[in-house]
Design an enzyme around this catalytic site. Structure first.
Site, PDB file in Angstrom:
ATOM      1  N   ASP A 447      -5.404  22.431  48.581  1.00 43.15           N
ATOM      2  CA  ASP A 447      -4.048  23.188  49.171  1.00 43.15           C
ATOM      3  C   ASP A 447      -4.848  24.457  49.578  1.00 43.15           C
ATOM      4  O   ASP A 447      -5.534  24.931  49.162  1.00 43.15           O
ATOM      5  CB  ASP A 447      -3.004  22.910  48.634  1.00 43.15           C
ATOM      6  CG  ASP A 447      -1.921  22.625  49.599  1.00 43.15           C
ATOM      7  OD1 ASP A 447      -1.782  23.697  50.431  1.00 43.15           O
ATOM      8  OD2 ASP A 447      -0.196  22.300  49.341  1.00 43.15           O
ATOM      9  N   ASP A 515       3.689  20.619  56.861  1.00 45.27           N
ATOM     10  CA  ASP A 515       4.864  19.830  55.737  1.00 45.27           C
ATOM     11  C   ASP A 515       5.819  19.826  56.044  1.00 45.27           C
ATOM     12  O   ASP A 515       7.049  19.454  55.628  1.00 45.27           O
ATOM     13  CB  ASP A 515       5.065  21.297  54.918  1.00 45.27           C
ATOM     14  CG  ASP A 515       4.524  21.001  54.032  1.00 45.27           C
ATOM     15  OD1 ASP A 515       3.500  20.706  53.766  1.00 45.27           O
ATOM     16  OD2 ASP A 515       4.521  22.785  53.742  1.00 45.27           O
TER      17      ASP A 515
END
Length: 693
Positions: A447, A515
């Site tokens: 990430d 997301d």
């Protein structure tokens, strides 16, 4: 077969694929000028292309045709691809052709400046139906680089121009936009140090008349995961083109004597068969030339983030793993907060060892449990970031991007580690190598949760290099990890889809698309994503209802059908799912595994309210419909790419269909449940021409 040829008499280069030709040549002053990008030409036709001349209307106009790499020398007033300054103050390049080499499908054309000891190599490589281009620079004197794009591209003169690209933001990535190209310069860019949620380094241009299945389309994509810039120009005289590469305005780099400067590849596609044709060429390119493991089916993933957030513990991870295994999951991923003092987003980043309170015996008991359930094990990591509240930052505050006398801006309570520093990159590689090797980790979700700020390195002679060197260090670490651990698979993530590009896909197996896991929102996100990136790299989760982000309520089947269009995953709180929901999920996961080779390996056609995949004799259609006004009719789905003389059997109902009729007038699917957020999965199998089944 792809080919590269040179006609010495006309000084013309021809690069040819099965469906397109790209032609450029040298003018009387040795300037490389663009001649053709479009349908296939023979060598004789290419050599006969006239050198276009742009007569000066006045002393205020520029002279000459479109160039392969525009500079600032002479009467050139368009966007330069190459901006350089020599020690004596001279700028631009006065081209002198030195020769070329052809190595299979790779052409290198070499030039030298007429006065300065400075050389430019223009690289072209034909790979399938895609042409890759990049630039190499060398100098015997120090040179300041203000802009060095990978390529300039020109399209034929058209009566009008339309620009396609994507825009958006966090949890709203890949929103497709098609707009008329205005006269002037349009800049698509990221100044964030990462590809970004807000734009993506690809574009397409057409004449305003192309559709999904018809019309000419010209498209390009940059293989770079940091800051980037593409400038699209439509001139008052009616021409159009663009130039693009890494970096953004305001940055300067220093090319030292004897050093070579090489840009990332900027790839191009010409499609005579619409936006869908362009997409399929990109999908083939990613599969055949970019991905490290292109033919490997992506596993069904369970990620525990939306179930527990930062409240990670060995006990709840084991409970979730057991439920995930019952649902048919093949890869269990533990997300954030397993390490250091990490109990929220304000502490612990940089301290990459198991949290002793949450995992008193380390990670081994959980990993053994997951492996014992027949699943692979993955971990979330964020190697490029650090919290100020961490042992790492307290020991090495100089390791982050910062500038003297400026505050260190916190975003998401974290700072960016400077991977352009070899010691920082070496530290990151060592702990990742140890983590994967010692714990039997099969998968990393890598990430990147904030953009660059205060991007400096006090004391460095060429500070702006870090914008490039940081990204190259990330590439190098990923490459080394994969070489040392051949079983390891990696998912690229940056707060969702903020690091999605051809550069990162050369090192990873899939990307976390967004997301936002709301299935209704995901339809538009996945539509934009599919313009260039194939289904096998598009991670898509089924999560809870109401959705944690949008609070939208949708049926479980609708959530599954949307996520089945990519690499399926589960991300809901399975501890709260009812027995009926868990049973339905297991059945749908099993059904996905049946269609997975078709979805992940097949040809994709975007339909009016769904998507079709074709692989061998199998066809899969996923269709869906969100809220619509009462009385809105459901129009038939017109399938694509079928044998018009063939017959197709519905694998679930046994119904027989003619290929021609499936394509026109089309197939009217039964979407369930009745009302909003209805969907279906249709499986067809080809029976051959004239078959009665």
């Amino acid at each position: 077969m792809p080919s590269v040829t040179f006609d010495a008499a006309s000084r013309t280069y021809l690069l040819r694929t099965s469906t397109t030709s790209y032609v450029f040549g040298l003018d009387a002053e040795d300037t490389p000028v663009h001649l053709h990008w479009g349908p296939v030409l023979t060598e004789g036709q290419a050599a006969s292309l006239p050198r276009p001349a742009a007569p000066l209307a006045s002393s205020f106009d520029g002279a000459g045709p479109a160039e392969e790499l525009g500079t600032e020398a002479g009467a050139r007033f368009g966007t330069p691809s190459l901006q350089i300054a020599f020690p004596d103050g001279a700028r631009g390049v006065d081209w002198r052709h030195l020769g070329h080499t052809i190595d299979g499908g790779h052409l290198t054309v070499r030039f030298r400046d007429a006065v300065q000891p400075f050389e430019v190599d223009l690289h072209y490589r034909v790979r399938g139906d895609v042409l890759e281009r990049w630039v190499g620079l060398r100098s015997e004197v120090p040179v300041t680089i203000l802009r060095c794009d990978s390529a300039a591209w020109s399209v034929p003169s058209l009566s009008g121009y339309r620009l396609s690209h994507v825009t958006g933001g966090w949890s709203a990535e890949h929103q497709l936009r098609r707009t008329g190209l205005t006269v002037g310069e349009t800049t698509l860019t990221s100044r964030r140090g990462v590809t970004s949620h807000h734009a993506n380094p690809w574009l397409a241009v057409d004449g305003g008349d192309a559709g999904e299945r018809h019309g000419e389309v010209w498209s390009c994509a940059l293989a770079w995961s940091g800051s980037w810039r593409v400038t699209v120009t439509r001139t008052p005289s009616g021409s159009a083109g663009w130039t693009g590469g890494f970096g953004h305005e305001g940055l300067t780099w220093r090319l030292e004597p004897g050093e070579e400067w090489v840009t990332p590849a900027f790839a191009g596609v010409y499609a005579p068969d619409g936006f869908g044709g362009a997409s399929r060429r990109w999908h083939d390119h990613v599969t055949q030339n970019v991905l490290p493991e292109p033919d490997e089916l992506r596993p069904v993933v369970y990620n525990a983030w939306e179930a527990v957030g930062f409240d990670v513990a060995e006990s709840n991870q084991k409970e979730l793993a057991a439920l995930a295994a019952r649902a048919g999951v093949e890869l269990f991923v533990m997300d954030d907060a397993w390490f250091g003092g990490r109990t929220g987003d304000s502490a612990g980043l940089g301290d990459w060892w198991p949290n002793p309170d949450r995992f008193p015996n380390g990670l081994a008991p959980l990993i053994d449990e997951v492996h014992g359930l027949g699943m692979r094990f993955g971990l979330w990591v964020e190697p490029e970031m650090v919290n100020p509240d961490s042992d790492l930052y307290r020991a090495h505050p100089d390791w982050v991007l910062h500038m003297p006398g400026r505050p260190r801006t916190l975003l998401r309570n974290q700072l960016v580690l400077n991977f352009a520093r070899p010691d920082v990159a070496d530290w990151a590689h060592k702990w990742l190598h140890r983590l994967v090797g010692e714990h039997g980790v099969d998968f990393l979700k890598w990430d990147f949760n904030r953009a660059f700020t205060e991007a400096g390195r006090p004391g460095a002679a060429d500070q702006d290099r870090l914008w490039i060197d940081h990204v190259r260090a990330v590439y190098s670490i990923m490459d080394r990890l994969r070489a040392d651990h051949p079983h390891l698979r990696i998912e690229a993530c940056a707060g969702g889809g903020g690091r999605t590009d051809l550069g990162i896909l050369a090192r990873t197996d899939q990307v976390w698309t967004s997301d936002n896991t709301d299935a209704h929102d995901r339809i538009a996100i996945q539509h934009g994503f599919s313009q260039i990136y194939p289904a096998r790299v598009m991670a898509a989760w089924v999560t809870d209802s109401p959705n944690p982000l949008t609070r939208r309520v949708t049926p479980l089947s609708f959530r599954f059908h949307v996520a089945m269009a990519g690499a399926l995953g589960l991300g809901g709180d399975l501890l709260k799912w009812t027995p009926a929901e868990l049973a339905e999920a297991a059945a749908l996961v099993s059904r996905y595994k049946e269609i997975r080779p078709v979805v992940q390996l097949g040809r994709q056609d975007r339909l009016e309210y769904g998507v079709q995949y074709t692989h061998g004799d199998q066809v899969v259609v996923l269709a869906w419909r969100g809220p619509v006004a009462h009385g809105t009719p459901l129009v038939p789905l017109r399938l694509a790419g079928l044998d018009p003389l063939g017959r197709y059997r519905d694998e679930d109902t046994g119904a027989l269909h003619h290929g021609a009729l499936l394509m026109s007038p089309g197939l009217l699917p039964e979407l369930l449940p009745a009302g909003d957020y209805a969907s279906t999965l249709i499986r067809l199998r080809a029976l051959g021409p004239g078959s009665a089944g």
